[in-house]
Scaffold this motif. Structure first.
Motif, PDB file in Angstrom:
ATOM      1  N   GLU A  72       0.830  -1.204   0.000  1.00 55.58           N
ATOM      2  CA  GLU A  72       0.000   0.000   0.000  1.00 55.58           C
ATOM      3  C   GLU A  72       0.861   1.248   0.000  1.00 55.58           C
ATOM      4  O   GLU A  72       0.604   2.209  -0.717  1.00 55.58           O
ATOM      5  N   PHE A  73       1.900   1.233   0.847  1.00 54.31           N
ATOM      6  CA  PHE A  73       2.819   2.373   0.909  1.00 54.31           C
ATOM      7  C   PHE A  73       3.543   2.545  -0.423  1.00 54.31           C
ATOM      8  O   PHE A  73       3.666   3.654  -0.945  1.00 54.31           O
ATOM      9  N   VAL A  74       4.002   1.439  -0.990  1.00 51.61           N
ATOM     10  CA  VAL A  74       4.754   1.497  -2.244  1.00 51.61           C
ATOM     11  C   VAL A  74       3.883   1.990  -3.387  1.00 51.61           C
ATOM     12  O   VAL A  74       4.352   2.712  -4.270  1.00 51.61           O
ATOM     13  N   SER A  75       2.595   1.640  -3.357  1.00 51.83           N
ATOM     14  CA  SER A  75       1.704   2.071  -4.431  1.00 51.83           C
ATOM     15  C   SER A  75       1.607   3.587  -4.498  1.00 51.83           C
ATOM     16  O   SER A  75       1.363   4.158  -5.559  1.00 51.83           O
ATOM     17  N   LYS A  76       1.788   4.259  -3.355  1.00 52.49           N
ATOM     18  CA  LYS A  76       1.761   5.727  -3.339  1.00 52.49           C
ATOM     19  C   LYS A  76       3.142   6.303  -3.652  1.00 52.49           C
ATOM     20  O   LYS A  76       3.268   7.366  -4.241  1.00 52.49           O
ATOM     21  N   THR A  77       4.185   5.591  -3.219  1.00 57.69           N
ATOM     22  CA  THR A  77       5.543   6.076  -3.430  1.00 57.69           C
ATOM     23  C   THR A  77       5.983   5.912  -4.877  1.00 57.69           C
ATOM     24  O   THR A  77       6.781   6.711  -5.386  1.00 57.69           O
ATOM     25  N   VAL A 123       4.273  12.993   2.419  1.00 61.60           N
ATOM     26  CA  VAL A 123       4.185  12.086   3.567  1.00 61.60           C
ATOM     27  C   VAL A 123       2.800  12.166   4.208  1.00 61.60           C
ATOM     28  O   VAL A 123       2.234  11.158   4.634  1.00 61.60           O
ATOM     29  N   LYS A 124       2.206  13.366   4.251  1.00 61.70           N
ATOM     30  CA  LYS A 124       0.849  13.511   4.789  1.00 61.70           C
ATOM     31  C   LYS A 124      -0.179  12.774   3.939  1.00 61.70           C
ATOM     32  O   LYS A 124      -1.228  12.364   4.430  1.00 61.70           O
ATOM     33  N   ALA A 125       0.118  12.599   2.654  1.00 60.24           N
ATOM     34  CA  ALA A 125      -0.789  11.878   1.763  1.00 60.24           C
ATOM     35  C   ALA A 125      -0.639  10.371   1.903  1.00 60.24           C
ATOM     36  O   ALA A 125      -1.311   9.607   1.223  1.00 60.24           O
ATOM     37  N   GLY A 126       0.254   9.942   2.802  1.00 58.86           N
ATOM     38  CA  GLY A 126       0.426   8.515   3.043  1.00 58.86           C
ATOM     39  C   GLY A 126       1.496   7.874   2.198  1.00 58.86           C
ATOM     40  O   GLY A 126       1.585   6.650   2.132  1.00 58.86           O
ATOM     41  N   GLY A 127       2.322   8.674   1.525  1.00 58.31           N
ATOM     42  CA  GLY A 127       3.361   8.130   0.675  1.00 58.31           C
ATOM     43  C   GLY A 127       4.717   8.717   0.989  1.00 58.31           C
ATOM     44  O   GLY A 127       4.984   9.127   2.116  1.00 58.31           O
ATOM     45  N   ILE A 241      -1.829   3.738  16.066  1.00 52.73           N
ATOM     46  CA  ILE A 241      -1.123   3.315  14.856  1.00 52.73           C
ATOM     47  C   ILE A 241       0.046   4.250  14.560  1.00 52.73           C
ATOM     48  O   ILE A 241       0.046   5.410  14.964  1.00 52.73           O
ATOM     49  N   PRO A 242       1.050   3.763  13.822  1.00 54.20           N
ATOM     50  CA  PRO A 242       2.069   4.676  13.294  1.00 54.20           C
ATOM     51  C   PRO A 242       1.435   5.613  12.281  1.00 54.20           C
ATOM     52  O   PRO A 242       0.433   5.264  11.633  1.00 54.20           O
ATOM     53  N   ARG A 243       1.988   6.798  12.117  1.00 59.62           N
ATOM     54  CA  ARG A 243       1.412   7.806  11.242  1.00 59.62           C
ATOM     55  C   ARG A 243       1.241   7.314   9.809  1.00 59.62           C
ATOM     56  O   ARG A 243       0.244   7.627   9.148  1.00 59.62           O
ATOM     57  N   LEU A 246      -2.141   5.801   8.750  1.00 61.69           N
ATOM     58  CA  LEU A 246      -3.384   6.552   8.939  1.00 61.69           C
ATOM     59  C   LEU A 246      -4.224   6.626   7.669  1.00 61.69           C
ATOM     60  O   LEU A 246      -5.438   6.419   7.702  1.00 61.69           O
ATOM     61  N   TYR A 247      -3.607   6.930   6.543  1.00 66.59           N
ATOM     62  CA  TYR A 247      -4.366   7.094   5.303  1.00 66.59           C
ATOM     63  C   TYR A 247      -5.127   5.815   4.958  1.00 66.59           C
ATOM     64  O   TYR A 247      -6.326   5.850   4.656  1.00 66.59           O
ATOM     65  N   ASP A 248      -4.443   4.668   4.999  1.00 66.53           N
ATOM     66  CA  ASP A 248      -5.094   3.399   4.664  1.00 66.53           C
ATOM     67  C   ASP A 248      -6.196   3.055   5.663  1.00 66.53           C
ATOM     68  O   ASP A 248      -7.238   2.503   5.281  1.00 66.53           O
ATOM     69  N   LEU A 249      -5.972   3.379   6.945  1.00 65.11           N
ATOM     70  CA  LEU A 249      -6.992   3.114   7.963  1.00 65.11           C
ATOM     71  C   LEU A 249      -8.258   3.917   7.684  1.00 65.11           C
ATOM     72  O   LEU A 249      -9.374   3.382   7.727  1.00 65.11           O
ATOM     73  N   LYS A 250      -8.119   5.189   7.385  1.00 68.13           N
ATOM     74  CA  LYS A 250      -9.271   6.039   7.103  1.00 68.13           C
ATOM     75  C   LYS A 250     -10.012   5.568   5.851  1.00 68.13           C
ATOM     76  O   LYS A 250     -11.247   5.537   5.823  1.00 68.13           O
ATOM     77  N   GLU A 251      -9.258   5.203   4.817  1.00 66.95           N
ATOM     78  CA  GLU A 251      -9.884   4.703   3.600  1.00 66.95           C
ATOM     79  C   GLU A 251     -10.721   3.464   3.886  1.00 66.95           C
ATOM     80  O   GLU A 251     -11.837   3.315   3.386  1.00 66.95           O
ATOM     81  N   MET A 252     -10.151   2.553   4.699  1.00 68.29           N
ATOM     82  CA  MET A 252     -10.850   1.321   5.023  1.00 68.29           C
ATOM     83  C   MET A 252     -12.123   1.599   5.816  1.00 68.29           C
ATOM     84  O   MET A 252     -13.193   1.050   5.534  1.00 68.29           O
ATOM     85  N   ILE A 253     -12.037   2.472   6.811  1.00 71.45           N
ATOM     86  CA  ILE A 253     -13.191   2.769   7.670  1.00 71.45           C
ATOM     87  C   ILE A 253     -14.332   3.371   6.859  1.00 71.45           C
ATOM     88  O   ILE A 253     -15.485   2.936   6.954  1.00 71.45           O
ATOM     89  N   PHE A 254     -14.028   4.371   6.039  1.00 69.31           N
ATOM     90  CA  PHE A 254     -15.092   5.048   5.292  1.00 69.31           C
ATOM     91  C   PHE A 254     -15.615   4.205   4.130  1.00 69.31           C
ATOM     92  O   PHE A 254     -16.711   4.453   3.631  1.00 69.31           O
ATOM     93  N   GLU A 255     -14.831   3.227   3.693  1.00 68.40           N
ATOM     94  CA  GLU A 255     -15.329   2.303   2.688  1.00 68.40           C
ATOM     95  C   GLU A 255     -16.393   1.384   3.302  1.00 68.40           C
ATOM     96  O   GLU A 255     -17.402   1.062   2.674  1.00 68.40           O
TER      97      GLU A 255
END
Length: 293
Positions: A72-77, A123-127, A241-243, A246-255
């Motif tokens: 998931e991290f690599v997909s953004k990086t 980094v704030k965007a999760g990547g 969670i580590p920072r 956060l992005y993936d967690l929020k995406e999962m919750i709102f999905e």
């Protein structure tokens, strides 16, 4: 919309980084850290094209990031890895971009400001912008160093390589540049171990609980609540969670529940499994509990 916003944030961050390098770093020849600084050093020694070296270094570090942070991290990086070298070439074609100022201090300050903002945005965007800030995030994951401090340490190592062919005065400007980058990143990102406490109020607490445990790979605590509007009895969730998760967690919750309510707080220190010690599996934990009975 969230995905589009984050892609836009990553692109903007890389665009600012390209402007900083082309407009302030390369014309002034101020030593800098990161994969770009390494590329500038290799360009000096061997004449290798800066954008190509940046791409190769970023790909190598991308492979390392895959094993450390997951796909998931690599997909953004990977977006930064591919886009940044291209933006370097595009920005390089802008008329007058190389002659904005001849003042070395202005180059160091504005270069550091733009680079720090670019890394903070991505980094704030999760990547990650790719390159050596992946190393800084690894240091943040496995030690108590902030991302900004990690960038500071890594960049000093790269500055040491450029010290071979740079004057003492230029090295001092390189230190100023690195310091400004670190200060801006630490201002944009939380300090400390960069851990976050997330509280979730949702009717889908059971589905989200399973996702946090087995997909996000984080611990979760449930607590009984009564909602204020409907006065319904249900359960809330809290996880730390580590920072970078956060992005993936929020995406999962709102999905799972578009109407979920989240509060996010910065946690100054976290001790225990997954942070200061290795996280054990649910099966191992069950066996330990059974063994203590």
């Amino acid at each position: 919309m969230g995905l589009i916003k984050n892609i836009g944030q990553v692109l903007l961050g890389n665009f600012l980084l390209a402007i900083a390098v082309v407009a302030f770093i390369i014309p002034s020849q101020i030593p800098m850290g990161g994969s770009t600084g390494l590329a500038l050093a290799l360009n000096h020694f061997f004449g290798w094209r800066t954008s190509i070296v940046v791409f190769v270094v970023n790909v190598i570090l991308l492979v390392i990031a895959y094993f450390a942070f997951g796909k998931e991290f690599v997909s953004k990086t990977i977006l930064s890895t591919l886009v940044y070298p291209v933006l370097l070439e595009i920005v390089n074609l802008i008329p007058g971009i190389h002659t904005i100022t001849n003042d070395l201090m202005l180059n160091a300050l504005f270069g550091g400001l733009l680079i720090g903002c670019s890394m903070g945005l991505v980094v704030k965007a999760g990547g990650s912008t790719g390159g050596t800030d992946v190393i800084a995030m690894l240091l943040n994951k496995y030690t108590k160093l902030t991302v900004g401090t990690g960038v500071y340490l890594v960049d000093f190592c790269v500055l040491g390589l450029q010290a071979i062919f740079s004057s003492l005065e230029m090295i001092l400007f390189g230190v100023v540049l690195t310091f400004v980058i670190s200060m801006v990143i630490n201002h944009l990102l939380p300090d400390g171990k960069v851990s976050l406490q997330v509280m979730v109020i949702t009717k889908e607490y059971e589905a989200i609980r399973k996702e946090i445990l087995f997909k996000t790979q984080a611990g979760v605590t449930l607590f009984h609540i009564e909602t204020g509007y409907a006065q319904e009895n249900q359960k809330g969730l809290i996880c730390v969670i580590p920072r970078y998760k956060l992005y993936d967690l929020k995406e999962m919750i709102f999905e799972i529940d578009p109407y979920a309510f989240l509060t996010i707080s910065i946690v100054s220190e976290v001790d225990g499994q997954g942070f200061t010690s290795d996280r054990i599996s649910f099966e191992e934990y069950s066996q330990k509990i059974e063994g203590n009975k």
